[in-house]
Write a protein that holds these residues in place. Structure first.
Motif, PDB file in Angstrom:
ATOM      1  N   GLY A 289       0.813  -1.211   0.000  1.00 37.78           N
ATOM      2  CA  GLY A 289       0.000   0.000   0.000  1.00 37.78           C
ATOM      3  C   GLY A 289       0.846   1.261   0.000  1.00 37.78           C
ATOM      4  O   GLY A 289       0.532   2.236  -0.702  1.00 37.78           O
ATOM      5  N   ALA A 290       1.932   1.270   0.781  1.00 36.04           N
ATOM      6  CA  ALA A 290       2.819   2.434   0.836  1.00 36.04           C
ATOM      7  C   ALA A 290       3.463   2.702  -0.517  1.00 36.04           C
ATOM      8  O   ALA A 290       3.584   3.861  -0.945  1.00 36.04           O
ATOM      9  N   ILE A 291       3.878   1.645  -1.189  1.00 39.55           N
ATOM     10  CA  ILE A 291       4.493   1.798  -2.516  1.00 39.55           C
ATOM     11  C   ILE A 291       3.492   2.401  -3.501  1.00 39.55           C
ATOM     12  O   ILE A 291       3.815   3.325  -4.254  1.00 39.55           O
ATOM     13  N   LEU A 292       2.257   1.903  -3.479  1.00 38.49           N
ATOM     14  CA  LEU A 292       1.227   2.411  -4.390  1.00 38.49           C
ATOM     15  C   LEU A 292       0.876   3.869  -4.087  1.00 38.49           C
ATOM     16  O   LEU A 292       0.695   4.676  -5.001  1.00 38.49           O
ATOM     17  N   LEU A 293       0.801   4.213  -2.808  1.00 42.12           N
ATOM     18  CA  LEU A 293       0.441   5.583  -2.428  1.00 42.12           C
ATOM     19  C   LEU A 293       1.574   6.574  -2.676  1.00 42.12           C
ATOM     20  O   LEU A 293       1.341   7.788  -2.691  1.00 42.12           O
ATOM     21  N   SER A 294       2.791   6.088  -2.857  1.00 36.09           N
ATOM     22  CA  SER A 294       3.923   6.977  -3.137  1.00 36.09           C
ATOM     23  C   SER A 294       4.087   7.239  -4.640  1.00 36.09           C
ATOM     24  O   SER A 294       4.914   8.068  -5.037  1.00 36.09           O
ATOM     25  N   LEU A 295       3.295   6.555  -5.473  1.00 37.10           N
ATOM     26  CA  LEU A 295       3.369   6.756  -6.920  1.00 37.10           C
ATOM     27  C   LEU A 295       2.781   8.112  -7.305  1.00 37.10           C
ATOM     28  O   LEU A 295       1.839   8.597  -6.661  1.00 37.10           O
ATOM     29  N   PRO A 296       3.277   8.737  -8.364  1.00 33.26           N
ATOM     30  CA  PRO A 296       2.740  10.031  -8.808  1.00 33.26           C
ATOM     31  C   PRO A 296       1.243   9.990  -9.107  1.00 33.26           C
ATOM     32  O   PRO A 296       0.533  10.967  -8.860  1.00 33.26           O
ATOM     33  N   ILE A 297       0.762   8.858  -9.626  1.00 33.70           N
ATOM     34  CA  ILE A 297      -0.654   8.737  -9.979  1.00 33.70           C
ATOM     35  C   ILE A 297      -1.558   8.762  -8.750  1.00 33.70           C
ATOM     36  O   ILE A 297      -2.771   8.979  -8.867  1.00 33.70           O
ATOM     37  N   ALA A 298      -0.990   8.574  -7.569  1.00 36.07           N
ATOM     38  CA  ALA A 298      -1.803   8.482  -6.351  1.00 36.07           C
ATOM     39  C   ALA A 298      -2.159   9.840  -5.768  1.00 36.07           C
ATOM     40  O   ALA A 298      -3.038   9.920  -4.892  1.00 36.07           O
ATOM     41  N   THR A 299      -1.513  10.915  -6.212  1.00 40.46           N
ATOM     42  CA  THR A 299      -1.767  12.236  -5.632  1.00 40.46           C
ATOM     43  C   THR A 299      -2.325  13.199  -6.672  1.00 40.46           C
ATOM     44  O   THR A 299      -2.123  13.036  -7.877  1.00 40.46           O
TER      45      THR A 299
ATOM     46  N   PHE B  23       2.880   5.897   6.480  1.00 44.49           N
ATOM     47  CA  PHE B  23       1.985   6.284   7.576  1.00 44.49           C
ATOM     48  C   PHE B  23       0.525   6.105   7.159  1.00 44.49           C
ATOM     49  O   PHE B  23      -0.280   5.512   7.890  1.00 44.49           O
ATOM     50  N   THR B  24       0.187   6.609   5.970  1.00 42.80           N
ATOM     51  CA  THR B  24      -1.194   6.513   5.481  1.00 42.80           C
ATOM     52  C   THR B  24      -1.603   5.069   5.250  1.00 42.80           C
ATOM     53  O   THR B  24      -2.719   4.659   5.594  1.00 42.80           O
ATOM     54  N   SER B  25      -0.691   4.280   4.671  1.00 44.08           N
ATOM     55  CA  SER B  25      -0.983   2.871   4.409  1.00 44.08           C
ATOM     56  C   SER B  25      -1.197   2.111   5.718  1.00 44.08           C
ATOM     57  O   SER B  25      -2.119   1.294   5.826  1.00 44.08           O
ATOM     58  N   THR B  26      -0.358   2.372   6.716  1.00 40.51           N
ATOM     59  CA  THR B  26      -0.509   1.725   8.021  1.00 40.51           C
ATOM     60  C   THR B  26      -1.819   2.128   8.674  1.00 40.51           C
ATOM     61  O   THR B  26      -2.549   1.291   9.218  1.00 40.51           O
ATOM     62  N   SER B  27      -2.139   3.422   8.609  1.00 39.95           N
ATOM     63  CA  SER B  27      -3.371   3.929   9.207  1.00 39.95           C
ATOM     64  C   SER B  27      -4.598   3.297   8.547  1.00 39.95           C
ATOM     65  O   SER B  27      -5.566   2.950   9.228  1.00 39.95           O
ATOM     66  N   ALA B  28      -4.556   3.126   7.218  1.00 39.29           N
ATOM     67  CA  ALA B  28      -5.684   2.530   6.496  1.00 39.29           C
ATOM     68  C   ALA B  28      -5.793   1.036   6.777  1.00 39.29           C
ATOM     69  O   ALA B  28      -6.877   0.527   7.074  1.00 39.29           O
ATOM     70  N   THR B  29      -4.677   0.315   6.698  1.00 40.40           N
ATOM     71  CA  THR B  29      -4.686  -1.133   6.918  1.00 40.40           C
ATOM     72  C   THR B  29      -5.042  -1.473   8.357  1.00 40.40           C
ATOM     73  O   THR B  29      -5.719  -2.472   8.619  1.00 40.40           O
TER      74      THR B  29
ATOM     75  N   THR C 222      -5.393  15.662  -0.873  1.00 38.42           N
ATOM     76  CA  THR C 222      -4.078  15.199  -1.321  1.00 38.42           C
ATOM     77  C   THR C 222      -4.142  14.113  -2.375  1.00 38.42           C
ATOM     78  O   THR C 222      -3.418  14.166  -3.375  1.00 38.42           O
ATOM     79  N   PHE C 223      -5.017  13.140  -2.202  1.00 37.48           N
ATOM     80  CA  PHE C 223      -4.987  11.960  -3.064  1.00 37.48           C
ATOM     81  C   PHE C 223      -5.923  12.068  -4.257  1.00 37.48           C
ATOM     82  O   PHE C 223      -7.009  12.657  -4.170  1.00 37.48           O
ATOM     83  N   SER C 224      -5.487  11.465  -5.365  1.00 41.95           N
ATOM     84  CA  SER C 224      -6.325  11.336  -6.545  1.00 41.95           C
ATOM     85  C   SER C 224      -7.323  10.213  -6.299  1.00 41.95           C
ATOM     86  O   SER C 224      -7.275   9.536  -5.265  1.00 41.95           O
ATOM     87  N   MET C 225      -8.208   9.966  -7.263  1.00 44.29           N
ATOM     88  CA  MET C 225      -9.156   8.868  -7.105  1.00 44.29           C
ATOM     89  C   MET C 225      -8.415   7.537  -7.003  1.00 44.29           C
ATOM     90  O   MET C 225      -8.823   6.657  -6.234  1.00 44.29           O
ATOM     91  N   PHE C 226      -7.312   7.382  -7.731  1.00 44.34           N
ATOM     92  CA  PHE C 226      -6.515   6.155  -7.637  1.00 44.34           C
ATOM     93  C   PHE C 226      -6.015   5.966  -6.203  1.00 44.34           C
ATOM     94  O   PHE C 226      -6.128   4.879  -5.629  1.00 44.34           O
ATOM     95  N   GLY C 227      -5.462   7.022  -5.627  1.00 49.25           N
ATOM     96  CA  GLY C 227      -4.955   6.953  -4.263  1.00 49.25           C
ATOM     97  C   GLY C 227      -6.061   6.666  -3.260  1.00 49.25           C
ATOM     98  O   GLY C 227      -5.881   5.870  -2.318  1.00 49.25           O
ATOM     99  N   GLU C 228      -7.229   7.300  -3.463  1.00 46.93           N
ATOM    100  CA  GLU C 228      -8.360   7.076  -2.551  1.00 46.93           C
ATOM    101  C   GLU C 228      -8.868   5.648  -2.628  1.00 46.93           C
ATOM    102  O   GLU C 228      -9.235   5.052  -1.615  1.00 46.93           O
ATOM    103  N   ILE C 229      -8.876   5.079  -3.831  1.00 46.11           N
ATOM    104  CA  ILE C 229      -9.323   3.688  -3.993  1.00 46.11           C
ATOM    105  C   ILE C 229      -8.328   2.731  -3.351  1.00 46.11           C
ATOM    106  O   ILE C 229      -8.725   1.730  -2.741  1.00 46.11           O
ATOM    107  N   VAL C 230      -7.037   3.032  -3.465  1.00 44.63           N
ATOM    108  CA  VAL C 230      -6.025   2.219  -2.784  1.00 44.63           C
ATOM    109  C   VAL C 230      -6.277   2.228  -1.280  1.00 44.63           C
ATOM    110  O   VAL C 230      -6.252   1.181  -0.615  1.00 44.63           O
ATOM    111  N   ILE C 231      -6.530   3.419  -0.735  1.00 46.81           N
ATOM    112  CA  ILE C 231      -6.827   3.549   0.694  1.00 46.81           C
ATOM    113  C   ILE C 231      -8.065   2.746   1.060  1.00 46.81           C
ATOM    114  O   ILE C 231      -8.100   2.054   2.081  1.00 46.81           O
TER     115      ILE C 231
END
Length: 445
Positions: free
Chosen positions: A25-35, A48-54, A67-76
């Motif tokens: 999750g952290a790797i995916l949320l750190s991608l440019p497409i996630a923000t 931090f965000t990935s841990t908080s969500a999981t 902060t997050f794009s729809m991709f990032g929000e769906i990952v969360i």
């Protein structure tokens, strides 16, 4: 490799599974497409965000909606669902669809994940849990989506309804309202308040309890566990609502400007959300110290065992209180609903409570060193919120240093899996010794 697999008991597999999900999750949320800005998130913030969500906590160092794009929000959202209902639930459901037989080791893992008493009927329970969770989230999404449609485009309203329903049923507390304001705009809205409270309470009861209530039509009986969870939950919610109503009644920055009915709705919401959803309709930074201390108490207790909630759990609290009352009355046995609680359960309760207190105290102490310039209650509140996987904050989270963020990440992880699960994952289960030491007496009190 074979020896490595053989050494993985259910507790270790659960810990390892959560670690893998958090890292991915952290790797995916750190991608440019996630923000939204297309620059990606710093890896520590993503972790931090990935841990908080999981860990279905809800503490955030950056605002989710801004902060997050729809991709990032769906990952969360996926992380919340996996962390709340459990990755083994989805894996088991997938295995059954593919016709794969669930092995004994996998059944033991499911038993550990849901804190069930045995592996009997565990696969059937898992299927029922998934169906129930999706159905409840669907109903919540429908109600919230309809309500949000009055103030935003229908597509956005549906998406907001789905996101918040999943987040709140799983007691995660993530929201998309922006500017760290949570649900403060709906403090006097009965549709939002009551729907969210319903999602939080149902998600926090525990799947074993929900299953027993579902089967009550046939069995006409419920276990001691279910009775204790239901009674303690009602007492805590009613008690918290009344006290918050009294504590905040004259506070012009919280309940003061509201009508009597609206005060009741706001007090009810804040009486429910610390166990352990993390949503808020009142500005957390404006609450009185009495309310903040009560919130800390509720966050530490949490919800039901085997639920999406965190904390030491309501059954732990109930047995602890029953033990204290029994000792004060001079009784030898601890009794709940005319059932004697065995000594092994009492010892486990004491271990969970003391372990939880130690975690909160240590993290509070360390935060007071690494994060200077704040009131002590902010450190205690943050540490308890992380341990209880609640997600409520009075403003410290976004200002945390790198060390502070790592401390909270570790605390959220410990809080979600529980001190006992982590302890069992690291060490072997207790073994029966071949001898007993002589008895010794110690003066107490």
């Amino acid at each position: 490799m074979k020896n490595f697999k053989d050494n993985l008991n259910p507790s270790k597999i659960l810990v390892l599974g959560f670690v893998i999900i958090i890292i991915v999750g952290a790797i995916l949320l750190s991608l440019p497409i996630a923000t939204e800005d297309g620059k990606g998130l710093a890896f520590l913030d993503a972790l931090f965000t990935s841990t908080s969500a999981t860990c279905v906590t809800g503490l955030v160092v950056v605002d989710t909606g801004d902060t997050f794009s729809m991709f990032g929000e769906i990952v969360i959202l996926i992380l919340i669902q996996l962390g709340g209902i459990g990755f083994m639930t989805f894996a088991t459901f997938l295995f059954t669809i593919l016709g794969k037989k669930i092995s004994l080791k996998e059944r033991l893992l499911l038993k550990e994940a849901f804190n069930a008493s045995s592996t009997s009927g565990i696969v059937k329970l898992v299927k029922r849990i998934l169906v129930f969770a999706l159905l409840t989230e669907g109903i919540g999404a429908l109600i919230l989506g309809i309500r949000f449609s009055f103030e935003m485009p229908i597509g956005q309203a549906i998406y907001y309804g789905i996101f918040h329903s999943i987040s709140l049923f799983n007691n995660a507390g993530f929201d998309l309202m922006g500017d760290f304001r949570g649900l403060t705009g709906y403090v006097n809205d009965p549709t939002v308040v009551l729907t969210v409270c319903m999602l939080i309470v149902i998600g926090g009861l525990g799947f074993i309890v929900i299953n027993e209530l579902y089967e009550y039509r046939e069995t006409r009986k419920v276990s001691l566990h279910t009775k204790v969870v239901l009674l303690t939950t009602v007492i805590l919610i009613l008690g918290a609502t009344i006290f918050i109503y009294l504590f905040e009644y004259g506070n012009d920055k919280t309940l003061g400007p509201l009508s009597v009915v609206e005060k009741g709705l706001a007090a009810l919401f804040h009486g429910v959300t610390p166990r352990t959803a993390g949503a808020n309709t009142l500005s957390m930074g404006e609450l009185t110290h009495a309310t903040l201390f009560l919130t800390i108490f509720l966050m530490f207790i949490g919800g039901g065992s085997g639920s999406t909630a965190g904390g030491i759990k309501v059954t732990t609290f109930a047995v602890l209180m029953a033990t204290v009352l029994s000792q004060l009355k001079g009784k030898q046995d601890v009794v709940l609903f005319k059932r004697r609680i065995v000594i092994d359960t009492i010892l486990k309760v004491l271990t969970v409570v003391i372990s939880g207190i130690m975690v909160v105290v240590i993290v509070t102490f360390l935060l007071s060193i690494t994060e200077k310039g704040h009131e002590f209650i902010m450190y205690l509140f943050e540490a308890t919120s992380a341990f209880g996987t609640v997600g409520l904050s009075i403003g410290l989270t976004p200002e945390l240093s790198a060390i502070g963020r790592i401390l909270i990440i570790i605390t959220m992880f410990i809080g979600r899996l529980g001190p006992l699960t982590l302890g069992f994952a690291i060490a072997n289960r207790k073994k029966q010794e071949g001898f007993q030491h002589p008895k010794g007496n110690i003066m107490i009190g």
